[in-house]
Write a protein that holds these residues in place. Structure first.
Motif, mmCIF file in Angstrom:
data_model
loop_
_atom_site.group_PDB
_atom_site.id
_atom_site.type_symbol
_atom_site.label_atom_id
_atom_site.label_comp_id
_atom_site.label_asym_id
_atom_site.label_seq_id
_atom_site.Cartn_x
_atom_site.Cartn_y
_atom_site.Cartn_z
ATOM 1 N N ALA A 282 0.834 -1.202 0.000
ATOM 2 C CA ALA A 282 0.000 0.000 0.000
ATOM 3 C C ALA A 282 0.870 1.253 0.000
ATOM 4 O O ALA A 282 1.909 1.291 0.653
ATOM 5 C CB ALA A 282 -0.923 -0.003 1.214
ATOM 6 N N VAL A 283 0.448 2.246 -0.764
ATOM 7 C CA VAL A 283 1.191 3.500 -0.869
ATOM 8 C C VAL A 283 0.303 4.661 -0.406
ATOM 9 O O VAL A 283 -0.765 4.888 -0.968
ATOM 10 C CB VAL A 283 1.635 3.749 -2.329
ATOM 11 N N VAL A 284 0.760 5.361 0.611
ATOM 12 C CA VAL A 284 0.046 6.547 1.088
ATOM 13 C C VAL A 284 0.831 7.772 0.636
ATOM 14 O O VAL A 284 1.914 8.037 1.144
ATOM 15 C CB VAL A 284 -0.096 6.525 2.630
ATOM 16 N N PRO A 285 0.302 8.512 -0.343
ATOM 17 C CA PRO A 285 1.033 9.691 -0.803
ATOM 18 C C PRO A 285 0.885 10.822 0.210
ATOM 19 O O PRO A 285 -0.119 10.916 0.909
ATOM 20 C CB PRO A 285 0.329 10.040 -2.121
ATOM 21 N N ARG A 286 1.881 11.689 0.258
ATOM 22 C CA ARG A 286 1.889 12.728 1.280
ATOM 23 C C ARG A 286 2.573 13.993 0.757
ATOM 24 O O ARG A 286 3.635 13.917 0.155
ATOM 25 C CB ARG A 286 2.630 12.219 2.513
ATOM 26 N N GLY A 287 1.912 15.107 0.964
ATOM 27 C CA GLY A 287 2.527 16.389 0.649
ATOM 28 C C GLY A 287 3.188 16.919 1.904
ATOM 29 O O GLY A 287 4.206 16.390 2.347
ATOM 30 N N ALA A 288 2.562 17.927 2.509
ATOM 31 C CA ALA A 288 3.131 18.491 3.728
ATOM 32 C C ALA A 288 2.519 17.867 4.975
ATOM 33 O O ALA A 288 2.931 18.181 6.091
ATOM 34 C CB ALA A 288 2.918 20.008 3.741
ATOM 35 N N GLY A 289 1.526 17.016 4.775
ATOM 36 C CA GLY A 289 0.909 16.374 5.944
ATOM 37 C C GLY A 289 0.039 17.316 6.757
ATOM 38 O O GLY A 289 -0.156 17.117 7.947
ATOM 39 N N THR A 290 -0.509 18.344 6.105
ATOM 40 C CA THR A 290 -1.321 19.329 6.834
ATOM 41 C C THR A 290 -2.818 19.032 6.771
ATOM 42 O O THR A 290 -3.615 19.795 7.289
ATOM 43 C CB THR A 290 -1.093 20.747 6.276
ATOM 44 N N ASN B 272 -3.204 20.090 -1.888
ATOM 45 C CA ASN B 272 -4.403 20.898 -2.135
ATOM 46 C C ASN B 272 -5.280 20.240 -3.201
ATOM 47 O O ASN B 272 -6.505 20.227 -3.086
ATOM 48 C CB ASN B 272 -4.040 22.318 -2.607
ATOM 49 N N VAL B 273 -4.636 19.711 -4.245
ATOM 50 C CA VAL B 273 -5.397 19.027 -5.300
ATOM 51 C C VAL B 273 -6.025 17.739 -4.752
ATOM 52 O O VAL B 273 -7.185 17.434 -5.019
ATOM 53 C CB VAL B 273 -4.490 18.708 -6.505
ATOM 54 N N ALA B 274 -5.262 17.013 -3.951
ATOM 55 C CA ALA B 274 -5.751 15.738 -3.424
ATOM 56 C C ALA B 274 -7.033 15.921 -2.612
ATOM 57 O O ALA B 274 -7.909 15.068 -2.620
ATOM 58 C CB ALA B 274 -4.678 15.064 -2.575
ATOM 59 N N THR B 275 -7.130 17.051 -1.909
ATOM 60 C CA THR B 275 -8.309 17.280 -1.078
ATOM 61 C C THR B 275 -9.286 18.257 -1.714
ATOM 62 O O THR B 275 -10.321 18.546 -1.146
ATOM 63 C CB THR B 275 -7.905 17.854 0.293
ATOM 64 N N TYR C 12 -13.332 33.224 -5.781
ATOM 65 C CA TYR C 12 -12.462 32.607 -6.789
ATOM 66 C C TYR C 12 -12.615 31.100 -6.934
ATOM 67 O O TYR C 12 -11.947 30.494 -7.758
ATOM 68 C CB TYR C 12 -11.000 32.964 -6.493
ATOM 69 N N GLY C 13 -13.478 30.524 -6.120
ATOM 70 C CA GLY C 13 -13.685 29.079 -6.238
ATOM 71 C C GLY C 13 -12.640 28.276 -5.490
ATOM 72 O O GLY C 13 -11.690 28.817 -4.921
ATOM 73 N N VAL C 14 -12.816 26.958 -5.515
ATOM 74 C CA VAL C 14 -11.936 26.048 -4.787
ATOM 75 C C VAL C 14 -10.786 25.607 -5.696
ATOM 76 O O VAL C 14 -10.657 26.073 -6.835
ATOM 77 C CB VAL C 14 -12.739 24.834 -4.282
ATOM 78 N N THR C 15 -9.964 24.711 -5.194
ATOM 79 C CA THR C 15 -8.791 24.270 -5.952
ATOM 80 C C THR C 15 -9.167 23.802 -7.355
ATOM 81 O O THR C 15 -8.546 24.198 -8.347
ATOM 82 C CB THR C 15 -8.062 23.143 -5.186
ATOM 83 N N ARG C 16 -10.235 22.992 -7.445
ATOM 84 C CA ARG C 16 -10.641 22.469 -8.760
ATOM 85 C C ARG C 16 -10.794 23.583 -9.789
ATOM 86 O O ARG C 16 -10.501 23.387 -10.974
ATOM 87 C CB ARG C 16 -11.979 21.719 -8.614
ATOM 88 N N GLY D 82 -9.503 15.992 -5.512
ATOM 89 C CA GLY D 82 -10.333 15.628 -4.371
ATOM 90 C C GLY D 82 -10.396 14.135 -4.122
ATOM 91 O O GLY D 82 -11.091 13.702 -3.208
ATOM 92 N N SER D 83 -9.664 13.328 -4.904
ATOM 93 C CA SER D 83 -9.752 11.875 -4.725
ATOM 94 C C SER D 83 -8.716 11.358 -3.721
ATOM 95 O O SER D 83 -8.588 10.145 -3.521
ATOM 96 C CB SER D 83 -9.625 11.157 -6.067
ATOM 97 N N GLU D 84 -7.989 12.264 -3.102
ATOM 98 C CA GLU D 84 -7.131 11.934 -1.958
ATOM 99 C C GLU D 84 -6.111 10.837 -2.255
ATOM 100 O O GLU D 84 -5.803 10.011 -1.392
ATOM 101 C CB GLU D 84 -7.991 11.559 -0.740
ATOM 102 N N GLY D 85 -5.612 10.829 -3.470
ATOM 103 C CA GLY D 85 -4.565 9.873 -3.799
ATOM 104 C C GLY D 85 -5.038 8.438 -3.903
ATOM 105 O O GLY D 85 -4.234 7.513 -3.914
#
Lengths: 457, 457
Positions: free
Chosen positions: B66-74, B144-147, B157-161, B198-201
């Motif tokens: 299993a692979v859990v991708p991680r950016g800054a972990g915030t 930001n994209v993942a969430t 201005y809308g959300v990340t998407r 938004g698919s959280e990796g």
């Protein structure tokens, strides 16, 4: 299809209108896109409720009948063209505005509600439904969702997707599902709302739409600027951007388009320049933004309309009609590529070269704020097969060059049937395969609008 | 995992940094979301290139890891929590801004670029990357994209998407695909860009992002208005809407939040009212809009900041820190529901009732322009298991009531691991099943961030 099968549908939905009259079939056999092979549907069925759509899809699943959903039939990519052994499922009678909630700034509509009717209904509340495809007076919200339609105002307000909060969708097996949310934000689960939007009825049939409404602007200003040539006008687009003005509308017309309008409407655009830039600003800053626009365009050598925006508004109204109807004795094909904004001018130079190379006529209008161009190529009908060959060669090249510049084959019209042949040029095989697998999840038997939007397996 | 397997990965990617130090594993075992069961990863792997991510996923597919991708972990929903027998794939070293194209108003970045760093890089061009989650100073664009992260400015201005044009994604089997387009508009094929956002990796690992940039506003005005109570302040939100002003930021703080800020920063907010509304307008109309805001809020009985916006800006800066850090001797849980705008005041009244019923503490801040609320419930640690039970009861009820009002369980934080238990309350079984089938298309072996975003089959 056997008559018994249709009879079975009639029995399943008492009172449903089913028409197999040859005249009707002819009328519903196609949308406004180019036709490669005209196929009559087996029947046209008018759903009047969600339950009708569910029952029709249950029947279609049972009988293995292809279903081509249809709103107003104003699409220009053949997304609503009849295919072999299909029925046309018209949603035009599902035209009720179910709810307008001014405090929540949203409305809930059936798929067959006409775009302009929704706007008429929300105007009294000081609200608007922003997406305004050229067909807005007759096209339906469901059709707009199916193609993720754009329009003039999307320079500022975004495309259809940006105004869709939630969908009611009937799946191939008749199941009704609800996607999205009635809040402006929401990230629960995968974005199925976005997946259905623009999927051209190939994943499910959208029967209800919750749309976000925007504020009717307190002020609107329109500026028209004539330029000696397209190149300078396109530079104007970038200059407005560099002035950090975000117009609601930014339309660019080339000389051939102006000449066509002059011919159709008796205007004198051609005598005033070789290209026309029409810009609308709106909201509390509209006047200041228009002033900034006038300043940068004058600086660039544009002949800018005087302070009042009446004439510019008249020109904008003309532009809304600039794609034009079919012209007798001519074969015309409209395009819909989009390129990164800075490529606008280079792309149009290439288009002009192609038109010369392939000896076809060309005119171009662009939603310049988005880098979305609508070139029209045409030949005289009398040029025959050789002419059609040259026309297609020009079309193919216009796609190749747009892609080379980082563009897309379709900015807002959809792939439908007509642009399928170019999709593999834009998207890698793995991406096409993923889409086919997604299609198989939603529509394992392949009854939903087959042969549209993505290549069949 | 066997050591040979990790060794195999090291051999596959010469020079890759792989850490199995217990301290490191502990540090990368969780994000900032609530932890139900703390699990250490087997290893932390730092990708430095797209090829590294591809090779890691090929290895993971081979070994069934299993692979859990991680950016800054915030993240605050546990989307990056380690799960059983997983590796953490950190993208923080992939932090290059690859391209800034001012004329095209876009930038291309690696997934690990920090949101604020991107903004610093584009500011000199008079541009900005609009989405500004509270974590913008440290969170990554990939995260930001993942969430599909929101923020303060998304009211306008809308959300990340809404700022993502194209993605580079590595699939479970190591294949690199490209979705989307570099033009503002594009409707070719299904919206895979939106599906990944938004698919959280869980569907693929985003390694590159093409973002649309917006104009740095020519003018910014900030208005602060104190109200006697939350109800009147919420009425102010609707009144601003009714005045057809579209603020870029509209934040609502309740009395408990103000008291917490006073405690932390020595301010005197609590003495000035029972609720605070902070509104920012921007662009050419900023001043006119701020004037309209001041007028309607004064009319409603608000105590509005004087003309200059310095104090209001200071308050807004305070608000950005209002979610606060963990507090010693307390157990806190933050929520992220969104409701239709008109329900804001009713929802907060319900929250107050719940807090009283369940004897838990409550404070609320809201991105009021979007109807997105961040209530925080807490108890004293010494209240023990009974307290935790009451805390969870309050949480569960806050979700149920939000859904009953037409809201969603998560406006911008994502489902992650923490909100999975509520998802079936929001989404029907058929919708959950469709998502599981989509997941199976992209990740048949289930190695990508298992147990996040959607329920496992």
């Amino acid at each position: 299809m056997s008559l018994p099968a249709l009879h079975d549908l009639e029995v399943s939905i008492p009172g449903i209108r089913i028409d197999t009259d040859p005249e009707t079939l002819k009328m519903y056999a196609r949308d406004q896109g180019p036709v490669q092979e005209l196929i009559d549907p087996l029947a046209v069925v008018w759903a009047e409720s969600v339950a009708d759509v569910q029952e029709t899809l249950r029947w279609a699943s049972r009988t293995g009948t292809a279903v081509v959903p249809r709103g107003a039939g104003t699409g220009v990519s053949g997304g609503a063209h009849a295919t072999r052994n299909c029925i046309i499922l018209s949603l035009e009678k599902m035209n009720r505005i179910l709810d307008i909630r001014p405090g929540d700034e949203l409305a809930v509509v059936e798929a067959g509600v006409v775009n302009a009717d929704l706007n008429d209904a929300v105007t009294p509340y000081g609200l608007m439904y922003a997406p305004d495809p050229a067909s807005y007076k007759i096209s339906t919200i469901g059709g707009n969702v199916a193609t993720n339609a754009g329009g003039l105002r999307c320079a500022k307000y975004g495309v259809t997707r940006d105004s869709v909060l939630a969908l009611d969708v009937v799946l191939a097996d008749g199941t009704l599902i609800h996607t999205g949310h009635q809040s402006f934000k929401g990230v629960a689960g995968y974005d199925l709302t976005g997946l259905f939007t623009g999927s051209e009825g190939t994943l499910g049939i959208v029967v209800g739409v919750t749309v976000r409404l925007r504020y009717l602007p307190s002020d609107v200003r329109t500026v028209a600027a004539f330029f000696p040539d397209f190149r300078t006008a396109a530079a104007g687009v970038l200059a407005v951007g560099a002035a950090r003005v975000q117009p609601s509308i930014m339309e660019l017309l080339d000389g051939a388009t102006m000449a066509a309008l002059d011919g159709a409407h008796g205007s004198d655009l051609g005598s005033r320049g070789g290209a026309l830039l029409l810009i609308q600003t709106d909201g509390f800053g509209a006047e200041a933004e228009a002033a900034a626009v006038r300043a940068v365009l004058t600086e660039l050598g544009g002949t800018v309309s005087s302070e009042g925006s009446e004439e510019a508004e008249r020109l904008l109204e003309l532009r809304r009609h600039s794609r034009g109807d079919d012209v007798e004795h001519e074969i015309r094909v409209g395009e819909d590529v989009a390129v990164p904004r800075s490529q606008l001018v280079h792309y149009v130079a290439e288009l002009e070269r192609m038109a010369a190379d392939h000896r076809v006529q060309l005119k171009v209008v662009a939603h310049a704020g988005d880098g979305n161009l609508h070139p029209t190529f045409w030949i005289a009908s009398e040029e025959g097969a050789g002419g059609v060959e040259r026309l297609n060669a020009a079309l193919d090249e216009s796609i190749t060059i747009a892609l080379r510049m980082g563009g897309t084959i379709t900015g807002e019209h959809g792939v439908g049937q007509f642009k399928l042949r170019w999709l593999p040029q834009e998207q890698q095989a793995e991406v096409l395969a993923l889409q086919q697998q997604i299609k198989a999840v939603f529509d394992p038997a392949g009854i939903l609008n087959p042969g549209k939007a993505i290549p069949e397996v």
